[in-house]
Each structure stands twice: as structure tokens, then as C-alpha cells.
Design an enzyme around this catalytic site. Structure first.
Site, short mmCIF file in Angstrom:
data_model
loop_
_atom_site.label_atom_id
_atom_site.label_comp_id
_atom_site.label_asym_id
_atom_site.label_seq_id
_atom_site.Cartn_x
_atom_site.Cartn_y
_atom_site.Cartn_z
N SER A 258 1.15 -1.45 0.35
CA SER A 258 -0.19 0.06 0.01
C SER A 258 0.91 1.30 -0.18
CB SER A 258 -1.08 -0.06 1.35
OG SER A 258 -0.46 -0.27 2.32
N GLU B 77 1.04 7.12 6.82
CA GLU B 77 2.34 6.17 6.59
C GLU B 77 2.33 6.67 4.86
OE1 GLU B 77 3.31 2.06 6.45
OE2 GLU B 77 3.67 2.22 8.53
N THR C 237 20.74 2.48 7.51
CA THR C 237 21.70 3.63 8.16
C THR C 237 22.59 1.29 8.92
OG1 THR C 237 21.46 3.43 10.24
CG2 THR C 237 23.10 5.72 8.66
N ASP D 40 16.89 -0.34 11.92
CA ASP D 40 15.89 1.06 12.65
C ASP D 40 16.13 2.07 13.10
OD1 ASP D 40 14.02 -0.50 11.52
OD2 ASP D 40 13.64 -2.02 13.23
N MET E 39 10.59 -6.53 4.19
CA MET E 39 10.46 -7.65 5.43
C MET E 39 11.94 -8.13 5.78
SD MET E 39 8.64 -6.26 6.89
CE MET E 39 8.06 -6.68 8.78
N ARG E 40 12.75 -7.38 5.54
CA ARG E 40 14.09 -8.79 5.58
C ARG E 40 15.15 -7.49 5.91
NH1 ARG E 40 15.95 -13.83 3.89
NH2 ARG E 40 18.03 -13.23 3.80
N ILE E 41 16.36 -8.32 6.83
CA ILE E 41 17.69 -7.47 7.36
C ILE E 41 18.49 -6.84 5.86
CG2 ILE E 41 19.44 -7.05 9.06
CD1 ILE E 41 16.97 -8.59 11.32
N LEU E 42 18.58 -6.01 5.16
CA LEU E 42 19.91 -5.86 5.11
C LEU E 42 20.98 -6.10 5.35
CD1 LEU E 42 17.98 -3.10 2.94
CD2 LEU E 42 18.17 -5.69 1.98
N HIS F 222 9.03 2.85 8.85
CA HIS F 222 8.82 1.78 9.92
C HIS F 222 7.39 1.98 10.40
CE1 HIS F 222 10.27 -0.70 13.01
NE2 HIS F 222 10.02 0.23 13.47
C1 GAR Z 1 3.52 -0.68 6.67
O1 GAR Z 1 3.09 -0.31 7.51
C2 GAR Z 1 5.73 -0.40 7.03
O2 GAR Z 1 5.43 0.25 7.92
C3 GAR Z 1 5.98 -1.82 7.76
O3 GAR Z 1 5.53 -2.25 6.46
C4 GAR Z 1 3.87 -1.70 6.37
C5 GAR Z 1 3.90 -2.17 5.04
O4 GAR Z 1 2.49 -2.53 4.39
N1 GAR Z 1 7.09 -2.01 7.53
C6 GAR Z 1 8.55 -2.44 8.35
O5 GAR Z 1 7.62 -3.13 9.43
C7 GAR Z 1 9.75 -2.46 7.93
N2 GAR Z 1 10.17 -2.75 9.95
P1 GAR Z 1 2.14 -2.27 3.18
O6 GAR Z 1 2.96 -3.36 1.93
O7 GAR Z 1 0.59 -1.84 2.94
O8 GAR Z 1 2.99 -0.69 2.40
#
Ligand code: GAR
Length: 216
Positions: free
Chosen positions: A24, A185, A152, A156, A101-104, A120
Site C-alpha cells: 500500500s 504512512e 544505516t 531502524d 521485511m528482510r534485514i539487509l 517504519h
Molecule cells: C508498513 O506498515 C511499514 O511501515 C511496515 O510494513 C508495512 C507494509 O505495508 N514496515 C516495517 O515493518 C519495516 N520494519 P504495505 O506493504 O501495505 O506498504
């Protein structure tokens, strides 16, 4: 004289978005690019999850969508090396993590330093990591939200660009709170991307700057 590559002939900022799921936030960036609000070309979307709906959103918008399934790699380093090559092939000026959702690995972060941003779902430095909405409710937090920051080596914890706040209501569930944070967001991420694409946003040392002024 500046020489532009053929792909970048109009000098517009080239953006690659990395996703793992619904997308989204990707959609919000797509919409703001297509209505001209963000002066940039969204040149590629990459997911590490084959079923990510964001890949479909990209295809519907005519954006090249690629999947690099991390399960097919023997190590994080091998995946990140392939990801680096794939992303660099798009010649991005900006790489935006949007629910990736992967740590780089440090090597990936170094490669894209200064042009790598993330969103975040918390008011960092509160609640780095996962389950941010649940943890905010469990703590009785009055306020919650989302943060866009440069990435960095510290998880987070990179220089903050912009935050959006929501009040935590007494009867909030994880779901209702997450929905309001998502709305925030979808406002703040396109704004940060617009600043970067307009050449106004940079990272200088540990601080993000807008028009040369520190943001924090
Ligand atoms: C979002 O809320 C974003 O902040 C979070 O994943 C969601 C993705 O939503 N990111 C993290 O948690 C990263 N640590 P989306 O796929 O609908 O954009």
C-alpha cells in the site's frame, strides 16, 4: 557538462521500491509519481516474496516488477549480493524500502548509502523491530505513528526524515491502530520521496537535511 545516460535523459530521479507484501505504501508512491506530485520515474519494484500483492500493483501501473525469492539462496550474503546486482541494474537514484521485511547486510546498506530510505511503523526510536502496534498498546502508549528514515547499519535507527503521529485510543485494537498508522504512512512516505526527488533531501553525517537545514 553533465552527461546523462539514455535512461535518464530527462534527468528525473529514478526510484526502485523494495517490498515483501501488500504494497500500500508502494501504491501511494505510484499514485504521487503518476499525478506528477513526485518528480520521478518509478523504474522498478522488487519483492523477496513471490506472492506479494505489491508486484501486481506494479505491473498494473506498467512498472517492471521482479521477484528475488530469498528462500532460493543459501545465505543472507548470497541473497543480498544478487539483490544488489538486480537493484543496481535499474540505476536507481533512490531505493525505498516499503514493507521490505528482510534485514539487509552491511554490504547492501553501504552500496546504497545516502540513497536508501525506509518506512517504519512507530515513532522511532520507540519500538524498533516487529509488532510495533501491539507493543504500543501493551505499554499504554498515548501516541504512536510512523517514521521515514535513511537506512544505516543500525536496525531502524538511521537519520529521521519525517514522522507522522496518531493518538492511541482507549478501545484501539492492533488492527484499528495499524489502519490509522497506515493512513499516516501514505502521507509521509510520498512527501519524503518528493523531497528526495526534488534534490532537497540529503543525509549529512548522522543527520537528514532538507534544503540544507537539519530535520532533527
Ligand atoms: C508498513 O506498515 C511499514 O511501515 C511496515 O510494513 C508495512 C507494509 O505495508 N514496515 C516495517 O515493518 C519495516 N520494519 P504495505 O506493504 O501495505 O506498504
Amino acid at each position: 557538462m553533465q552527461v546523462l545516460s539514455s535512461d535518464n535523459i530527462n534527468g528525473r530521479c529514478r526510484i526502485v521500491v523494495l517490498i515483501s507484501g501488500n504494497g500500500s505504501n508502494l501504491q501511494a508512491i505510484i499514485d504521487h509519481c503518476s499525478d506528477g506530485e513526485i518528480p520521478a520515474e518509478l523504474v522498478g519494484v522488487v519483492s523477496n516474496v513471490p506472492s506479494a500483492f505489491g508486484l501486481e500493483r506494479a505491473r498494473l501501473a506498467g512498472i517492471e516488477a521482479r521477484c528475488l525469492n530469498h528462500r532460493e539462496f543459501i545465505s543472507r550474503a548470497a541473497f543480498d549480493e544478487a539483490l544488489t546486482t538486480l537493484v543496481e541494474d535499474f540505476r536507481p537514484d533512490l531505493v525505498a524500502l516499503a514493507g521490505f521485511m528482510r534485514i539487509l547486510s552491511p554490504a547492501f546498506v553501504d552500496q546504497f548509502a545516502g540513497r536508501l530510505i525506509n518506512i517504519h511503523p512507530s515513532l522511532l526510536p520507540c519500538y524498533p523491530g516487529l509488532d510495533t502496534h501491539r507493543r504500543a498498546i501493551a505499554d499504554g502508549a498515548r501516541e504512536h505513528g510512523a517514521t521515514v528514515h535513511f537506512v544505516t547499519q543500525d536496525l531502524d535507527a538511521g537519520p529521521v526524515i519525517i514522522q507522522g503521529r496518531v493518538e492511541v485510543l482507549e478501545d484501539d485494537s492492533e488492527h484499528t491502530l495499524a489502519a490509522r498508522v497506515h493512513e499516516v504512512e501514505h502521507r509521509i512516505y510520498p512527501e519524503a520521496v518528493r523531497w528526495f526527488a526534488s534534490g532537497r533531501l540529503r543525509v549529512e553525517g548522522d543527520v537528514a537535511t532538507l534544503d540544507g537545514q537539519p530535520l532533527t
